[in-house]
Design a protein around this motif. Structure first.
Motif, PDB file in Angstrom:
ATOM      1  N   LEU A 131       1.318 -34.177  85.704  1.00 59.27           N
ATOM      2  CA  LEU A 131       1.043 -34.264  87.138  1.00 59.27           C
ATOM      3  C   LEU A 131       2.331 -34.378  87.943  1.00 59.27           C
ATOM      4  O   LEU A 131       2.496 -33.718  88.982  1.00 59.27           O
ATOM      5  N   VAL A 132       3.265 -35.196  87.459  1.00 62.66           N
ATOM      6  CA  VAL A 132       4.541 -35.380  88.162  1.00 62.66           C
ATOM      7  C   VAL A 132       5.305 -34.066  88.228  1.00 62.66           C
ATOM      8  O   VAL A 132       5.864 -33.696  89.280  1.00 62.66           O
ATOM      9  N   LEU A 133       5.333 -33.310  87.135  1.00 62.34           N
ATOM     10  CA  LEU A 133       6.054 -32.041  87.109  1.00 62.34           C
ATOM     11  C   LEU A 133       5.430 -31.025  88.063  1.00 62.34           C
ATOM     12  O   LEU A 133       6.145 -30.323  88.794  1.00 62.34           O
ATOM     13  N   LEU A 134       4.109 -30.942  88.072  1.00 59.57           N
ATOM     14  CA  LEU A 134       3.443 -29.992  88.956  1.00 59.57           C
ATOM     15  C   LEU A 134       3.653 -30.358  90.425  1.00 59.57           C
ATOM     16  O   LEU A 134       3.877 -29.489  91.267  1.00 59.57           O
ATOM     17  N   VAL A 135       3.585 -31.647  90.720  1.00 60.14           N
ATOM     18  CA  VAL A 135       3.814 -32.082  92.104  1.00 60.14           C
ATOM     19  C   VAL A 135       5.256 -31.797  92.523  1.00 60.14           C
ATOM     20  O   VAL A 135       5.514 -31.373  93.658  1.00 60.14           O
ATOM     21  N   ALA A 136       6.206 -32.012  91.609  1.00 58.28           N
ATOM     22  CA  ALA A 136       7.612 -31.749  91.930  1.00 58.28           C
ATOM     23  C   ALA A 136       7.826 -30.275  92.256  1.00 58.28           C
ATOM     24  O   ALA A 136       8.537 -29.929  93.209  1.00 58.28           O
TER      25      ALA A 136
END
Length: 248
Positions: A131-136
């Motif tokens: 989730l963090v990677l996609l949001v970034a």
């Protein structure tokens, strides 16, 4: 005397509304990209690794491509800069600059998707990292959309200074202007400072990502280097260089 007749606009006039518009569009793009990436189905990384590296190689080759630059600096009564809106000359982003920007975003998005597919599907920590990677990746796209609306043109010459992207250089500290070369090709205009405030090399503005060729940009900077206040009074026309720039 009215702001229009004097050639100056009130400081910060309309700047916050532009910031708000750019932030709204950037947030909307972030949400849309995040939603799209979260719906990408899982795929086999082994089968796509070759395609991914071919894509990386293709985008690297595109960065060496340089179409003809033949645009001119255009007068704008309202140029949105870092801290204010004022009159000035504007250079738009070049086609090569737009391609580079799209390629960078595509590479980052592709790398993000590949990394997320390498993570295990079940553990909670993997879901959080994914989730963090996609949001970034989505936020990076939103920031690009924000910057595209926040500033007028890729490069601008105004009475307050030279702005290239988010960087600004004061006229008072420009001692000399020269054409900058990299790998035997023109790659911007070098601004030699009057006072060196660091050990870094002299800054370079323009280049591949600006549609105005280096010779025209250098001629304009040299023309207004000692009289930048002329940019704040009435429409001005950027001077042409002594020798017309060659194609390439």
């Amino acid at each position: 005397m009215s702001p229009r007749r004097s050639g100056r606009l009130p400081k910060r006039d309309g700047l916050w509304s532009r910031r708000l518009l750019a932030a709204t569009v950037g947030a909307a793009v972030t949400v849309l990209v995040a939603a799209a990436l979260s719906r990408v189905p899982r795929f086999e990384v082994d089968g796509t690794a070759c395609v991914f590296w071919l894509f990386v190689g293709l985008t690297a080759l595109l960065q060496r491509w340089r179409p003809r630059q033949d645009a001119r600096l255009v007068w704008r009564e309202r140029v949105a800069g870092l801290d204010e809106i004022e009159p000035g000359l504007v250079a738009r982003r070049s086609l090569a600059g737009r391609v580079d920007l799209a390629a960078d975003l595509a590479r980052a998005t592709a790398a993000t998707l590949v990394v997320t597919m390498l993570l295990p599907a079940d553990p909670q920590w993997a879901r959080v990292v994914r989730l963090v990677l996609l949001v970034a990746a989505a936020v990076a796209t939103g920031v690009v959309a924000y910057s595209g609306l926040r500033f007028t043109g890729r490069l601008a010459l105004t009475a307050s200074g030279i702005r290239h992207g988010r960087r600004r250089y004061d006229w008072s500290n420009i001692d000399r202007v020269s054409l900058h070369r990299k790998d035997g090709r023109l790659a911007g205009v070098r601004l030699r400072p009057r006072v060196w405030r660091s050990l870094e090399p002299a800054p370079v503005v323009g280049g591949r990502d600006v549609a105005v060729p280096e010779q025209r940009l250098a001629a304009a900077i040299e023309a207004y280097r000692e009289r930048p206040q002329a940019l704040a009074v009435g429409p001005v026309t950027a001077p042409e260089p002594a020798v017309e720039p060659a194609g390439g």
